[in-house]
Structure formats: C-alpha cells, structure tokens
Design a protein around this motif. Structure first.
Motif, PDB file in Angstrom:
ATOM      1  N   GLU A 344       0.865  -1.192   0.000  1.00 26.70           N
ATOM      2  CA  GLU A 344       0.000   0.000   0.000  1.00 26.70           C
ATOM      3  C   GLU A 344       0.891   1.229   0.000  1.00 26.70           C
ATOM      4  O   GLU A 344       1.795   1.349   0.831  1.00 26.70           O
ATOM      5  CB  GLU A 344      -0.915  -0.020   1.224  1.00 26.70           C
ATOM      6  N   LEU A 345       0.656   2.149  -0.931  1.00 23.84           N
ATOM      7  CA  LEU A 345       1.481   3.334  -1.097  1.00 23.84           C
ATOM      8  C   LEU A 345       0.663   4.589  -0.821  1.00 23.84           C
ATOM      9  O   LEU A 345      -0.485   4.691  -1.248  1.00 23.84           O
ATOM     10  CB  LEU A 345       2.051   3.404  -2.516  1.00 23.84           C
ATOM     11  N   ASP A 346       1.274   5.545  -0.114  1.00 18.51           N
ATOM     12  CA  ASP A 346       0.677   6.862   0.122  1.00 18.51           C
ATOM     13  C   ASP A 346       1.828   7.863   0.107  1.00 18.51           C
ATOM     14  O   ASP A 346       2.454   8.143   1.127  1.00 18.51           O
ATOM     15  CB  ASP A 346      -0.062   6.885   1.457  1.00 18.51           C
ATOM     16  N   CYS A 347       2.120   8.413  -1.076  1.00 24.77           N
ATOM     17  CA  CYS A 347       3.309   9.235  -1.257  1.00 24.77           C
ATOM     18  C   CYS A 347       2.916  10.613  -1.788  1.00 24.77           C
ATOM     19  O   CYS A 347       2.558  10.751  -2.977  1.00 24.77           O
ATOM     20  CB  CYS A 347       4.288   8.555  -2.211  1.00 24.77           C
ATOM     21  N   LEU A 348       2.947  11.610  -0.905  1.00 22.18           N
ATOM     22  CA  LEU A 348       2.664  13.004  -1.251  1.00 22.18           C
ATOM     23  C   LEU A 348       1.386  13.135  -2.078  1.00 22.18           C
ATOM     24  O   LEU A 348       1.345  13.775  -3.132  1.00 22.18           O
ATOM     25  CB  LEU A 348       3.847  13.610  -2.002  1.00 22.18           C
ATOM     26  N   GLY A 349       0.340  12.501  -1.593  1.00 25.34           N
ATOM     27  CA  GLY A 349      -0.973  12.608  -2.208  1.00 25.34           C
ATOM     28  C   GLY A 349      -1.263  11.569  -3.276  1.00 25.34           C
ATOM     29  O   GLY A 349      -2.404  11.455  -3.729  1.00 25.34           O
ATOM     30  N   LYS A 350      -0.288  10.797  -3.701  1.00 24.57           N
ATOM     31  CA  LYS A 350      -0.505   9.750  -4.689  1.00 24.57           C
ATOM     32  C   LYS A 350      -0.610   8.416  -3.975  1.00 24.57           C
ATOM     33  O   LYS A 350       0.292   8.051  -3.200  1.00 24.57           O
ATOM     34  CB  LYS A 350       0.626   9.719  -5.717  1.00 24.57           C
ATOM     35  N   ARG A 351      -1.706   7.684  -4.241  1.00 20.25           N
ATOM     36  CA  ARG A 351      -1.973   6.461  -3.511  1.00 20.25           C
ATOM     37  C   ARG A 351      -2.160   5.295  -4.486  1.00 20.25           C
ATOM     38  O   ARG A 351      -2.645   5.472  -5.604  1.00 20.25           O
ATOM     39  CB  ARG A 351      -3.224   6.589  -2.637  1.00 20.25           C
ATOM     40  N   ALA A 352      -1.788   4.111  -4.014  1.00 19.76           N
ATOM     41  CA  ALA A 352      -1.991   2.881  -4.792  1.00 19.76           C
ATOM     42  C   ALA A 352      -1.861   1.709  -3.830  1.00 19.76           C
ATOM     43  O   ALA A 352      -1.145   1.787  -2.826  1.00 19.76           O
ATOM     44  CB  ALA A 352      -0.977   2.751  -5.923  1.00 19.76           C
ATOM     45  N   GLU A 353      -2.558   0.631  -4.130  1.00 18.73           N
ATOM     46  CA  GLU A 353      -2.437  -0.578  -3.347  1.00 18.73           C
ATOM     47  C   GLU A 353      -2.731  -1.785  -4.224  1.00 18.73           C
ATOM     48  O   GLU A 353      -3.451  -1.696  -5.211  1.00 18.73           O
ATOM     49  CB  GLU A 353      -3.378  -0.558  -2.140  1.00 18.73           C
ATOM     50  N   GLY A 354      -2.129  -2.909  -3.842  1.00 18.72           N
ATOM     51  CA  GLY A 354      -2.309  -4.138  -4.603  1.00 18.72           C
ATOM     52  C   GLY A 354      -0.976  -4.797  -4.869  1.00 18.72           C
ATOM     53  O   GLY A 354      -0.020  -4.656  -4.112  1.00 18.72           O
ATOM     54  N   THR A 355      -0.914  -5.548  -5.954  1.00 19.39           N
ATOM     55  CA  THR A 355       0.301  -6.259  -6.317  1.00 19.39           C
ATOM     56  C   THR A 355       1.085  -5.461  -7.353  1.00 19.39           C
ATOM     57  O   THR A 355       0.523  -4.949  -8.313  1.00 19.39           O
ATOM     58  CB  THR A 355      -0.035  -7.640  -6.889  1.00 19.39           C
ATOM     59  N   THR A 356       2.405  -5.361  -7.118  1.00 21.24           N
ATOM     60  CA  THR A 356       3.328  -4.662  -8.018  1.00 21.24           C
ATOM     61  C   THR A 356       2.809  -3.262  -8.336  1.00 21.24           C
ATOM     62  O   THR A 356       2.388  -2.961  -9.462  1.00 21.24           O
ATOM     63  CB  THR A 356       3.555  -5.459  -9.316  1.00 21.24           C
TER      64      THR A 356
END
Length: 390
Positions: A344-356
């Motif tokens: 799970e990513l939360d980097c300066l307002g940009k988010r994503a989660e899942g595989t790769t």
C-alpha cells in the motif's frame, strides 16, 4: 532390443494401461471437479492425500492447476461414455456441456503461461516426478478396482415367539431350552502399520542438518532451497505411505511448510536481510545516508529538521515492513515509491495498493520551486510505504 529399450517399452505400456483404465470422476463426494476423488477411488487410497498432492503441486510453481484442469477435461464423469474433451470432438456423450468444456480449455492457457513462465527448470522436474508417481500408482495398484457397494437381499423377518438362537422357528420343539451363553471372542490383534511417518521425519531431520553443514561451503543452500528439499522428502514419505496405509500425519507438517515455501519463492526477497527497525532524524545534508535499509521491520526517516537549501539523494528499502519518510513543507521532492510484490502506497498525495504497485513524480511543496531539493526512492517487496509532508 536393449535393456534400456525394454525398460522404456515397459513404462509406455504401463502408461497406456493407465489411460485405458483411467479414473472416473464421481458425482458424489467431490469438492470441485472430482479429479482427486476419482484418482483416490481408482487406486484405493485416501482422497485427502490426493487433494494435498494437488495443493503441493499448485504451490510448486503452479503445476497443480493445469494438471487438475487436464484431469477435469480428460477423465470421464460417472455415467458418461467419454471425457468432456473427447465429447467435444464427437467421440461419445458427456454430461458436461460444450460451453463448459471450452471454458475449461481456455483456462488452461493462463494456467500454463503462469506455470512455465515462472517455474523454469523446477516445472520440468515436477512434471517428471508427477509422471513417475502416476507410473508407480498404475504399476503397484493398477490391478485394484474401485470399491463398490453390494446390494444385499432384504433380511427374512423372524418368526414371532422364536428365541434369538432360532429366529426362523426351525426347531419349535426346543424353544423351552435356555438361550446359549455367548462364546467369548479373543480381541482381534491390532494390525501393525509401517512407521513411515517416523522414518520420513528422520530423513527430513538428516536433510536439514546436512543442508546446514553444506551451506557453509555452498551458497545454493538458501532457506527456500532447504525448505524445498524438506517438502520433497515429506511428499515422498506421503506417497510411500499411501501405498501401505500409513504416514497420513505428515500432512500436518507438509501443508504449513508448503505455504512458507510458496511465500518465500513468490515474494523473491533479494534485498537486505537484517531484522529490526531504523529511525533517523538527520539535521544537515552531510548527515543523510545514501541508503536506509532493513530486511523485516520498519524504517522511519524524518527530514523535517533539514536546512532550507542544498541537495540530498537517498534510498529507503525493506523486504517486509513499513517505510515512512517525513519531508519539509517547502522542499522540492522528486520521489519514487514502489511495492514490487504487494503493498500500500501513500506518497505526497498519490496512492496505490495491490500487487506490483508504483507511484512517483515531483512535488514542489507550499512555496513552489526553490529550497531544499530531495531525490527519494522508497522501495519494499511487501509492506506499506508513506512519504508525508507535515
């Protein structure tokens, strides 16, 4: 004909005999397509063992998935003339519709692509071992037939008033005699089963100790490879036990070990291997390290005490864990955040989660262009990544 040719001819004959008397998928007692249950009934072994074998093969590079689909397509269902695939080419009747058969066939393509695209040499070895097991099953238990339920005639009702020793009333002149005392029967001796599980555990312990010693000289004996060897030993013991009706307790060790082995090979850790946590708060450009890393654990990097000018470049990396980076409000940050397996990513307002998953870009902060410049890579295999401006 040479000895090798005779041996190969014998193997081919045994496999042809297996095909001629192949298992039938039952309609009752199955969990999915009845492939495992049909094999177990055909060779009179425990269905649980066959199901565990398919699970182990699925964890071994995914081989078990296309093999199960192939069995579903090539083994006839109970009451059918031919298998679904044979019915598709008009060789007889199958209860499975053509649409379902085509769907199963289409599922084979992604299953085979995944298996051969990720397994490599391991897939070839696993397939060869599977064919060898089929050969051994047919060679040693091919003469057995599936157990059938016999239809017994209905019992003859007893004559009213007849004693228990003469329920049909064949000797009414002796009905006044007392009931004969039952003859005591000696307890039946308990059959002695081969100690397959104990012998297999002994071999597994020996393999583990030997691998640990060999690892001092060879880099091949990594944890995933050693676990693979132990799985192979336990699977071989389970296979031998299926022939003699023993060794079923090995399942309780094989399943968790297979899950651990699958996790280690699927995630593919190749970064840092240390355990623990890292917490750093640099206050100058020279205090910032080029890399902050941990194998399993957490990293917290706080850059908010940095000066308002200068340039820094650093990487934050983990195999498994939580990575958090705090950056100043006015810093110009070029960042790349990535979870190569799952995260799970939360980097300066940009988010994503899942595989790769991966996010990145440049964020100039509240004051726009100007001030401290930060070049940041935050990488993990499995875990959570945060780059925060607070």
């Amino acid at each position: 004909m040479s000895g090798t040719e005779k041996a190969m001819q014998g193997v081919a004959d045994t496999l042809r005999e297996f095909w001629a008397h192949r298992p039938v998928r039952p309609r009752a007692g199955r969990k999915l397509g009845g492939v495992a249950t049909g094999i177990a009934m055909r060779f009179q072994i425990d269905p649980v063992i066959v199901r565990i074998a398919f699970v182990a093969l699925a964890l071994a590079g995914g081989v078990g998935v296309p093999m199960y689909l192939a069995g579903w397509l090539l083994l006839p269902e109970e009451g059918d003339q031919v298998s679904p695939l044979e019915s598709l080419i008009n060789k007889g009747h199958s209860s499975m519709s053509q649409a379902q058969t085509v769907l199963l066939g289409l599922l084979m393509f992604p299953a085979l692509t995944f298996t051969f695209g990720n397994g490599g040499f391991q897939v070839v070895v696993t397939l060869a071992a599977t064919i060898a097991c089929i050969y051994l099953l047919q060679k040693n238990r091919g003469h057995l037939q599936p157990a059938t339920t016999l239809v017994e005639p209905p019992p003859v009702p007893p004559v009213p008033g007849a004693p228990a020793w003469d329920p049909l009333g064949a000797a009414p002149f002796a009905w006044d005699l007392p009931e004969p005392a039952p003859k005591p029967q000696p307890p039946a001796p308990r059959p002695r089963r081969p100690k397959v599980a104990l012998a297999t555990l002994g071999v597994a312990v020996a393999v583990g100790i030997g691998s640990g010693i060999a690892g001092m000289w060879s880099a091949w004996f990594t944890a995933p490879h050693v676990i693979g060897l132990l799985i192979a030993v336990l699977a071989a013991g389970l296979l031998v036990g299926s022939f003699v009706g023993a060794g079923r307790s090995l399942i309780w060790l094989l399943v968790p070990l297979s899950v651990v082995g699958f996790g280690m090979t699927a995630i593919g850790f190749d970064g840092p291997s240390n355990l623990g946590s890292v917490a750093e708060t640099p206050r100058s450009v020279t205090d910032v390290k080029s890399r902050y890393e941990v194998g399993v654990g957490s990293v917290m990097l706080d850059l908010r005490q940095m000066p308002d000018s200068g340039e820094v470049k650093t990487e934050v990396e983990a195999n498994l864990g939580e990575l958090i980076v705090h950056v100043p409000k006015n810093a110009d940050v070029t960042f790349n955040c990535e979870a190569s397996s799952i995260g799970e990513l939360d980097c300066l307002g940009k988010r994503a989660e899942g595989t790769t998953v991966q996010v990145g870009g440049t964020d100039l902060g509240e004051n726009g262009n100007g001030g401290l410049k930060i070049d940041l890579d935050v990488l993990t295999n499995v875990g959570e990544v945060k780059v925060l401006r607070d």
